[in-house]
Design an enzyme around this catalytic site. Structure first.
Site, PDB file in Angstrom:
ATOM      1  N   SER A  30       6.830  39.277  70.165  1.00 11.78           N
ATOM      2  CA  SER A  30       7.366  40.099  68.864  1.00 11.78           C
ATOM      3  C   SER A  30       6.928  41.132  69.118  1.00 11.78           C
ATOM      4  CB  SER A  30       6.418  39.962  68.387  1.00 11.78           C
ATOM      5  OG  SER A  30       6.237  38.501  67.715  1.00 11.78           O
ATOM      6  N   ARG A  34      10.113  44.707  69.299  1.00 10.61           N
ATOM      7  CA  ARG A  34       9.781  46.010  68.619  1.00 10.61           C
ATOM      8  C   ARG A  34      10.272  46.447  69.220  1.00 10.61           C
ATOM      9  NH1 ARG A  34       8.595  41.044  65.999  1.00 10.61           N
ATOM     10  NH2 ARG A  34       7.858  41.347  63.978  1.00 10.61           N
ATOM     11  N   GLY A 101      15.484  33.832  66.862  1.00  4.29           N
ATOM     12  CA  GLY A 101      15.989  34.328  65.737  1.00  4.29           C
ATOM     13  C   GLY A 101      15.802  35.529  65.426  1.00  4.29           C
ATOM     14  N   SER A 174       6.240  36.545  55.498  1.00  2.97           N
ATOM     15  CA  SER A 174       7.123  36.625  56.425  1.00  2.97           C
ATOM     16  C   SER A 174       7.202  37.626  57.375  1.00  2.97           C
ATOM     17  CB  SER A 174       8.598  35.596  56.659  1.00  2.97           C
ATOM     18  OG  SER A 174       9.594  35.836  57.526  1.00  2.97           O
ATOM     19  N   ASP A 327       3.510  29.748  63.823  1.00  7.10           N
ATOM     20  CA  ASP A 327       4.324  29.687  65.686  1.00  7.10           C
ATOM     21  C   ASP A 327       3.822  27.990  65.969  1.00  7.10           C
ATOM     22  OD1 ASP A 327       6.673  30.883  65.538  1.00  7.10           O
ATOM     23  OD2 ASP A 327       5.391  32.090  66.365  1.00  7.10           O
ATOM     24  N   ARG A 401       8.852  26.238  72.104  1.00 11.10           N
ATOM     25  CA  ARG A 401       7.234  25.041  71.254  1.00 11.10           C
ATOM     26  C   ARG A 401       6.761  23.995  70.907  1.00 11.10           C
ATOM     27  NH1 ARG A 401       8.571  28.704  66.886  1.00 11.10           N
ATOM     28  NH2 ARG A 401       8.691  30.891  68.525  1.00 11.10           N
TER      29      ARG A 401
END
Ligand code: S3P
Length: 448
Positions: A30, A34, A101, A174, A327, A401
């Protein structure tokens, strides 16, 4: 990129006598996405240390290049020459997000308010995933969705002449949807407001602030979380240090807990409270997990984890946990299979919406390996008996995963557990096999 289906490469994990030593865990996915995005939007040269070089993040890097940022790797660091807020160029080709995604949904936000056309594509599995959750707020901003296929990829967007700042209330927490709106808000004059019923991972907010924008955040007594952002800030390049990914550490944690005689250390793992719901749940189940050397690094809290084999017991996992372990349900399901008693996971409706196949794939994977479980519309009940027969072949639906969770199951099951393909490990944990072999795991490679 060619999206023709390549041959499957099945892989099995067999029972290990123990897992011991230091497991090296990849950098946080993540934060890596970013860092590239904000680096591309800031003025000057952002330097990223420890970027996750997985397929998903590399796809985001290619997209940022297509929008005009200069990105290169020198020695172990990634350098991003950004172009300033509002400076992206119209991409000359489709933006291909592979199977990512997060990269896709956040970049749709980044570009939504630009008055040019951008077209988004991806692999078959990404193309099957629903995108309405981000298209809804973008439409409210005034973005024209000029192509979509039942709100799925390929999608083409064109920003409005005058984008309007919105106040958007997320139906469910989310981080992808929140970040999509906040990143769009960076290019819209005025104040964009996002309200979440419960706070999801907050890396976008933290990083936007670190890059110099003004953000206001508050959580009320009921847990509702509001973020306000002023558009058109002057973002300045930063040094970003990416810590270890708790979602990848999850596989090492569960593996150490279920393989008798194990003791694993994982260093420099992000322990942001919005990310460690799994650790909290496992502690409730009786896990021996120690957070050592807790410290601040790069604006986030990190720690070294020491995990020892433990006798686990079943628990109820309440819906409120979902945001902080979204997750980690496949990994938790595997831990639950080795626990004594029932584990009931509640509030999984969101999981069903965003990853349509995931819950059913976990249930099937458990069953083919002899684990009793029941799937409800919003729940998963796993009946643990302390040991797992194994011997099954798991269909991963290309989900990394699921693949890693069931390989971990194989490390402790009576018989080896096989996954149908291993290629998707490259998304988030490219060296999964080698790193687990380093600490004592044993895999069987097949060719088909
Ligand atoms: C992510 C947010 C989560 C998570 C995904 C990464 C992010 O999705 O499942 O793997 O980096 O923002 P949602 O926030 O949509 O649940």
């Amino acid at each position: 990129m060619d999206h023709a289906t390549p041959a499957l490469r099945p892989l099995a994990a067999e029972r290990s006598p123990w897992l011991r030593g230091t497991l090296r865990v990849p950098a946080d996915k993540s934060i890596s996405h970013r860092a590239l995005m904000l680096g591309a939007m800031a003025r000057g040269e952002t330097i990223i240390e420890g970027l996750l070089e997985g397929e998903d993040v590399l796809a985001t890097g290619r997209a940022m290049r297509a929008l005009g940022a200069r990105i290169e790797k020198r020695a172990s660091r990634w350098h991003v020459m950004g172009i300033g807020v509002g400076g992206f160029l119209e991409p000359e080709h489709d933006l291909d997000f592979g199977d990512s995604g997060t990269g896709l949904r956040l970049t749709m936000g980044l570009l939504g308010s630009y008055q040019f056309t951008s077209r988004f594509i991806g692999e078959a599995s990404l193309s099957a995933r629903p995108m309405q959750r981000v298209l809804d707020p973008l439409r409210a901003i005034g973005v024209e969705v000029i192509e979509h296929h039942d709100n799925k990829l390929p999608i083409a967007l064109r920003g409005p002449r005058t984008p309007v700042p919105i106040e958007y209330r997320l139906p469910v927490a989310s981080a992808q949807v929140k970040s999509c709106v906040l990143l769009a808000g960076l290019v819209i004059p005025g104040t964009t407001v996002v309200i979440e019923p419960m706070m999801s991972r907050d890396h976008t907010e933290r990083m936007i602030e670190a890059f110099g924008a003004r953000i206001e955040k508050r959580t009320d007594a009921a847990g509702q979380y509001t973020v306000e952002i002023e558009g058109l800030p002057n973002l300045r390049a930063q040094q970003v240090l990416v810590p270890g990914d708790p979602s990848s550490a999850a596989f090492g944690i569960v593996a150490a807990l279920i393989v008798p005689g194990s003791e694993l250390v994982m260093e420099n793992i992000l322990i942001n409270p919005t990310r460690i719901g799994l650790i909290d749940m496992l502690l409730e189940m009786g896990a021996d997990i120690e957070l050592m050397n807790v410290r601040q690094a790069g604006g986030e809290q990190v720690a070294d984890l020491r995990v020892r084999h433990s006798e686990l017991k079943g628990v109820i996992v309440p819906a409120e946990r979902a945001a902080s372990m979204i997750d980690e349900y496949p990994a938790l399901a595997v831990a639950a299979a080795f626990a004594q008693g029932e584990t009931l996971m509640q509030g999984l409706g969101e999981l069903r919406v965003k990853e349509s196949e995931l819950l059913a794939a976990v249930t099937r994977g458990l069953r083919v390996n002899g684990v009793k479980c029941e799937e409800g519309p919003e729940t998963l009940l796993v009946r643990g008996s302390g040991r797992v027969k194994g011997g099954g072949r798991v269909i991963t639906h290309m989900d990394h995963r699921i693949a890693m969770s069931f390989l971990v199951m194989g490390m402790a099951a009576d018989e080896a557990v096989t996954i149908d393909d291993q290629s998707m490990l490259a998304a988030s944990f490219p060296d999964f096999i080698a790193r687990f072999e380093d600490v004592g795991a044993s895999f069987i490679r097949y060719t088909e």
